[in-house]
Design an enzyme around this catalytic site. Structure first.
Site, PDB file in Angstrom:
ATOM      1  N   LYS A  53       1.029  -0.831   0.485  1.00  0.00           N
ATOM      2  CA  LYS A  53      -0.307  -0.414  -0.149  1.00  0.00           C
ATOM      3  C   LYS A  53       1.300   1.410   0.072  1.00  0.00           C
ATOM      4  CE  LYS A  53      -1.495   1.544   3.722  1.00  0.00           C
ATOM      5  NZ  LYS A  53      -1.101   3.358   4.470  1.00  0.00           N
ATOM      6  N   ASN A  54       2.104   1.379   0.672  1.00  0.00           N
ATOM      7  CA  ASN A  54       2.829   2.425   0.893  1.00  0.00           C
ATOM      8  C   ASN A  54       3.635   2.869  -0.145  1.00  0.00           C
ATOM      9  OD1 ASN A  54       1.055   3.118   3.186  1.00  0.00           O
ATOM     10  ND2 ASN A  54       2.909   2.157   5.501  1.00  0.00           N
ATOM     11  N   CYS A 106      -4.764   8.200   8.728  1.00  0.00           N
ATOM     12  CA  CYS A 106      -5.129   7.219   9.611  1.00  0.00           C
ATOM     13  C   CYS A 106      -5.065   8.395  11.267  1.00  0.00           C
ATOM     14  CB  CYS A 106      -4.443   6.966  10.583  1.00  0.00           C
ATOM     15  SG  CYS A 106      -5.249   5.208   9.355  1.00  0.00           S
ATOM     16  N   ARG A 114      -0.222  15.250  12.428  1.00  0.00           N
ATOM     17  CA  ARG A 114       0.194  14.827  11.218  1.00  0.00           C
ATOM     18  C   ARG A 114       0.986  15.667  10.561  1.00  0.00           C
ATOM     19  NH1 ARG A 114      -1.837   9.080   9.011  1.00  0.00           N
ATOM     20  NH2 ARG A 114       0.502   9.167   8.180  1.00  0.00           N
ATOM     21  N   ASP A 129       4.054   0.472  12.070  1.00  0.00           N
ATOM     22  CA  ASP A 129       2.713   0.509  11.566  1.00  0.00           C
ATOM     23  C   ASP A 129       2.643  -1.237  12.144  1.00  0.00           C
ATOM     24  OD1 ASP A 129       3.731   1.567   8.199  1.00  0.00           O
ATOM     25  OD2 ASP A 129       2.447   2.252  10.367  1.00  0.00           O
ATOM     26  N   ARG A 181      -7.960  -0.332   4.402  1.00  0.00           N
ATOM     27  CA  ARG A 181      -7.657   0.403   3.002  1.00  0.00           C
ATOM     28  C   ARG A 181      -6.090  -0.005   2.802  1.00  0.00           C
ATOM     29  NH1 ARG A 181      -6.732   5.668   5.994  1.00  0.00           N
ATOM     30  NH2 ARG A 181      -5.401   5.667   3.929  1.00  0.00           N
TER      31      ARG A 181
HETATM   32  C1  EPZ Z   1       4.449   6.888   6.344  1.00  0.00           C
HETATM   33  O1  EPZ Z   1       3.850   8.172   6.197  1.00  0.00           O
HETATM   34  C2  EPZ Z   1       3.193   5.681   6.020  1.00  0.00           C
HETATM   35  N1  EPZ Z   1       2.157   6.255   5.291  1.00  0.00           N
HETATM   36  C3  EPZ Z   1       3.079   4.993   7.643  1.00  0.00           C
HETATM   37  O2  EPZ Z   1       2.106   4.649   7.534  1.00  0.00           O
HETATM   38  C4  EPZ Z   1       4.034   4.734   8.341  1.00  0.00           C
HETATM   39  O3  EPZ Z   1       3.785   5.196   9.316  1.00  0.00           O
HETATM   40  C5  EPZ Z   1       5.472   6.108   8.374  1.00  0.00           C
HETATM   41  O4  EPZ Z   1       5.461   6.512   6.717  1.00  0.00           O
HETATM   42  C6  EPZ Z   1       6.743   6.185   9.377  1.00  0.00           C
HETATM   43  O5  EPZ Z   1       6.771   4.803   8.437  1.00  0.00           O
HETATM   44  C7  EPZ Z   1       2.584   6.271   3.452  1.00  0.00           C
HETATM   45  O6  EPZ Z   1       3.170   5.428   3.427  1.00  0.00           O
HETATM   46  C8  EPZ Z   1       1.261   6.271   3.512  1.00  0.00           C
HETATM   47  P1  EPZ Z   1       6.341  10.059   8.199  1.00  0.00           P
HETATM   48  P2  EPZ Z   1       4.305   9.640   6.878  1.00  0.00           P
HETATM   49  O7  EPZ Z   1       6.191  11.661   7.513  1.00  0.00           O
HETATM   50  O8  EPZ Z   1       4.876  10.003   5.202  1.00  0.00           O
HETATM   51  C9  EPZ Z   1       7.062  13.654  11.362  1.00  0.00           C
HETATM   52  C10 EPZ Z   1       0.074   2.904   7.864  1.00  0.00           C
HETATM   53  O9  EPZ Z   1      -0.889   2.556   8.406  1.00  0.00           O
HETATM   54  N2  EPZ Z   1       7.029  14.461  10.098  1.00  0.00           N
HETATM   55  O10 EPZ Z   1       7.807   9.103   7.917  1.00  0.00           O
HETATM   56  O11 EPZ Z   1       2.980  10.507   7.282  1.00  0.00           O
HETATM   57  C11 EPZ Z   1       6.001  12.295  11.229  1.00  0.00           C
HETATM   58  O12 EPZ Z   1       5.091  13.239  12.430  1.00  0.00           O
HETATM   59  C12 EPZ Z   1       0.853   4.366   7.900  1.00  0.00           C
HETATM   60  O13 EPZ Z   1       0.483   2.404   6.565  1.00  0.00           O
HETATM   61  C13 EPZ Z   1       6.767  15.803  10.663  1.00  0.00           C
HETATM   62  O14 EPZ Z   1       7.252  16.334  11.673  1.00  0.00           O
HETATM   63  O15 EPZ Z   1       5.750   9.710   8.046  1.00  0.00           O
HETATM   64  C14 EPZ Z   1       6.553  11.509  12.505  1.00  0.00           C
HETATM   65  O16 EPZ Z   1       6.452  11.415  13.721  1.00  0.00           O
HETATM   66  C15 EPZ Z   1       0.238   5.114   9.030  1.00  0.00           C
HETATM   67  N3  EPZ Z   1       6.806  16.290   9.709  1.00  0.00           N
HETATM   68  C16 EPZ Z   1       7.717  11.258  11.988  1.00  0.00           C
HETATM   69  O17 EPZ Z   1       7.545  12.587  11.094  1.00  0.00           O
HETATM   70  C17 EPZ Z   1       6.479  16.032   8.160  1.00  0.00           C
HETATM   71  O18 EPZ Z   1       6.636  17.332   7.517  1.00  0.00           O
HETATM   72  C18 EPZ Z   1       7.544  10.471  10.371  1.00  0.00           C
HETATM   73  O19 EPZ Z   1       6.587  10.800  10.011  1.00  0.00           O
HETATM   74  C19 EPZ Z   1       6.215  14.680   8.125  1.00  0.00           C
HETATM   75  C20 EPZ Z   1       6.808  14.104   9.419  1.00  0.00           C
END
Ligand code: EPZ
Length: 431
Positions: free
Chosen positions: A22-23, A116, A121, A303, A395
């Site tokens: 999915k991701n 989610c 986020r 995840d 999803r």
């Molecule tokens: C991706 O989300 C995945 N989603 C998430 O999977 C996964 O949990 C996550 O990566 C971490 O591996 C998709 O790929 C669609 P991040 P993403 O940016 O990209 C902070 C699932 O269940 N952050 O790596 O949104 C954020 O708050 C989903 O499949 C900022 O502070 O995650 C988090 O603490 C859930 N500012 C950390 O970084 C930003 O601009 C990592 O988030 C972006 C992120």
């Protein structure tokens, strides 16, 4: 909304084939519009997120031929336009259209991303990176507007490891003037999948699999074909289920992507065998307690945190789960406690004492992976568990009800009972 009803069982057997990730696919589809021609994406899982992204492609007047597990996308008639909140809020990954539309048209207007609900986020890293590439960023109540007469390559040092920001900035930089370097980039396999797709299109991206990516901007991007990589989170989910109820052969996967999960389960005493694209997990008794920290890839994935917490409830002793990525990813604990788990939460550390018998009850999928955790909990619980808001689970897990049914789990999916339906209202309706 859908609900899933699952009855506890003692054992499962057989095999499960893993679907496309999915991701990965939710980034590949927005990336596809960078092509000035035709692209083909195969091994696409049948997930509602893919339906939502297809809607956005059609809204942008892309031509899409979708059959079974294949998307063919042509941008010959594509038009840039405002992507409404109705479309953008259906999933988080709609925000990848910021990077690809910015690179293609130098202008983006898009509603807010969904995704989610486990706390804030932010997307500040994405927006800061776009500004560094030369875009003017305007955030209004109902949309984000990006304008960049010319995107210029630069060096971006990401303050945090972010999958989304890494991919979005990669997309935006593909056609920028000059060279862009992204430092502290995320290294998830899904990012490698996007890099392969873009390089096949004619992009010039190096550093795949490392935390430093270098993108040399190009003028044109052509045709490309890519297969979505196997879903490592789906794989890990079924590995954890098999540890509790196995034995299970997991096929169509890549053991390399789940090394952190294999290592943890082996530490606990689980017997795992694997080949190039299969993993066999044996039901395991007397597992040792474990302390797990979630981290960016190749660390233990956030995840799978909620899902391995269910396994921890069945281990003799005290285990801990430290969540380092999303502090808000704890809403599921209340439901797990209601099923009988002995859980304590302090700051971002969940302590679980086991073993405790889980008793089936009604729970609510607070997010996609919490829903998956409740499926595992329901599969081992005494009696029947009803999981409301089960659409969230669909999803991220293709054909999960069919896949679980096939390995011997008693499971059905149905519409949630309309909460307004009462004996009185039914009586009135009859009258
Ligand atoms: C991706 O989300 C995945 N989603 C998430 O999977 C996964 O949990 C996550 O990566 C971490 O591996 C998709 O790929 C669609 P991040 P993403 O940016 O990209 C902070 C699932 O269940 N952050 O790596 O949104 C954020 O708050 C989903 O499949 C900022 O502070 O995650 C988090 O603490 C859930 N500012 C950390 O970084 C930003 O601009 C990592 O988030 C972006 C992120």
């Amino acid at each position: 909304m859908k609900q899933i009803i699952i009855n506890g069982t003692n054992t499962i057997s057989g095999e499960i084939a893993i679907s496309g990730a999915k991701n990965s696919v939710v980034a590949l589809i927005p990336a596809a519009i960078l092509s000035d021609s035709l692209v083909k994406i195969t091994n696409v899982p049948k997930l509602s997120d893919c339906d939502s992204l297809e809607q956005i492609l059609l809204d942008l007047n892309c031509d899409v031929i979708r059959n079974k597990d294949t998307f063919v996308i042509s941008t010959m008639n594509m038009q840039n336009k405002f992507i409404s909140n109705e479309l953008s809020q259906k999933l988080r990954a709609s925000y990848y259209f910021m990077g690809s539309l910015l690179a293609k048209y130098n202008h983006v207007e898009i509603g807010m991303p969904g995704g989610c609900d486990f706390g804030t986020r932010p997307i500040d890293l994405h927006l800061k990176g776009f500004e560094q590439l030369g875009a003017k960023v305007t955030v209004l109540d109902d949309r984000i507007i990006l304008d960049a007469p010319q995107l210029n390559g630069t060096t971006i040092n990401l303050e945090k490891v972010s999958v989304g920001a890494t991919i979005n900035l990669l997309l935006a930089a593909t056609k920028a003037n000059g060279i862009t370097t992204i430092n502290n980039a995320a290294c998830e396999p899904e990012i490698d999948n996007v890099i392969d797709f873009l390089n096949n299109m004619g992009a010039k991206i190096s550093g795949k699999g490392t935390s430093t990516l270098q993108i040399t901007g190009v003028k044109k991007l052509g045709t490309s074909q890519i297969a979505v990589i196997p879903d490592r989170i789906e794989t890990g989910t079924y590995m954890i289920l098999a540890t509790l109820l196995g034995d299970l052969k997991i096929t169509n996967t890549n053991p390399i992507y789940v090394k952190s999960i294999c290592d943890i389960l082996k530490q606990m005493g689980v017997n795992i065998e694997y080949s190039a694209n299969e993993i066999i997990v044996h039901k395991s008794f007397n597992n040792k307690p474990i302390n797990i920290e979630t981290n960016p890839y190749p660390g233990f994935p956030t995840d799978l945190g909620q899902i391995i917490a269910v396994l921890m409830t069945q281990i003799n002793g005290q285990s801990t789960l430290t969540e380092n990525i999303y502090n808000g990813r704890t809403k599921y604990l209340v439901h797990l406690s209601n099923m009988g788990a002995d859980i304590n939460l302090k700051d971002n550390v969940t302590t679980i004492n086991g073993p405790t018998k889980l008793i089936g009850t009604t729970v609510e999928a607070t997010d996609l992976r919490a829903g998956a955790a409740f499926l595992v909990a329901g599969a081992i619980a005494e009696g029947s568990t009803t999981i409301n808001k089960a659409d969230l689970i669909l999803r991220g897990y293709e054909n999960i009800v069919e896949k679980l049914d096939k390995i011997g789990i008693n499971i059905i999916i149905q519409d949630e009972l309309d909460k307004n339906l009462t004996p009185e209202s039914v009586k009135k309706k009859k009258l």
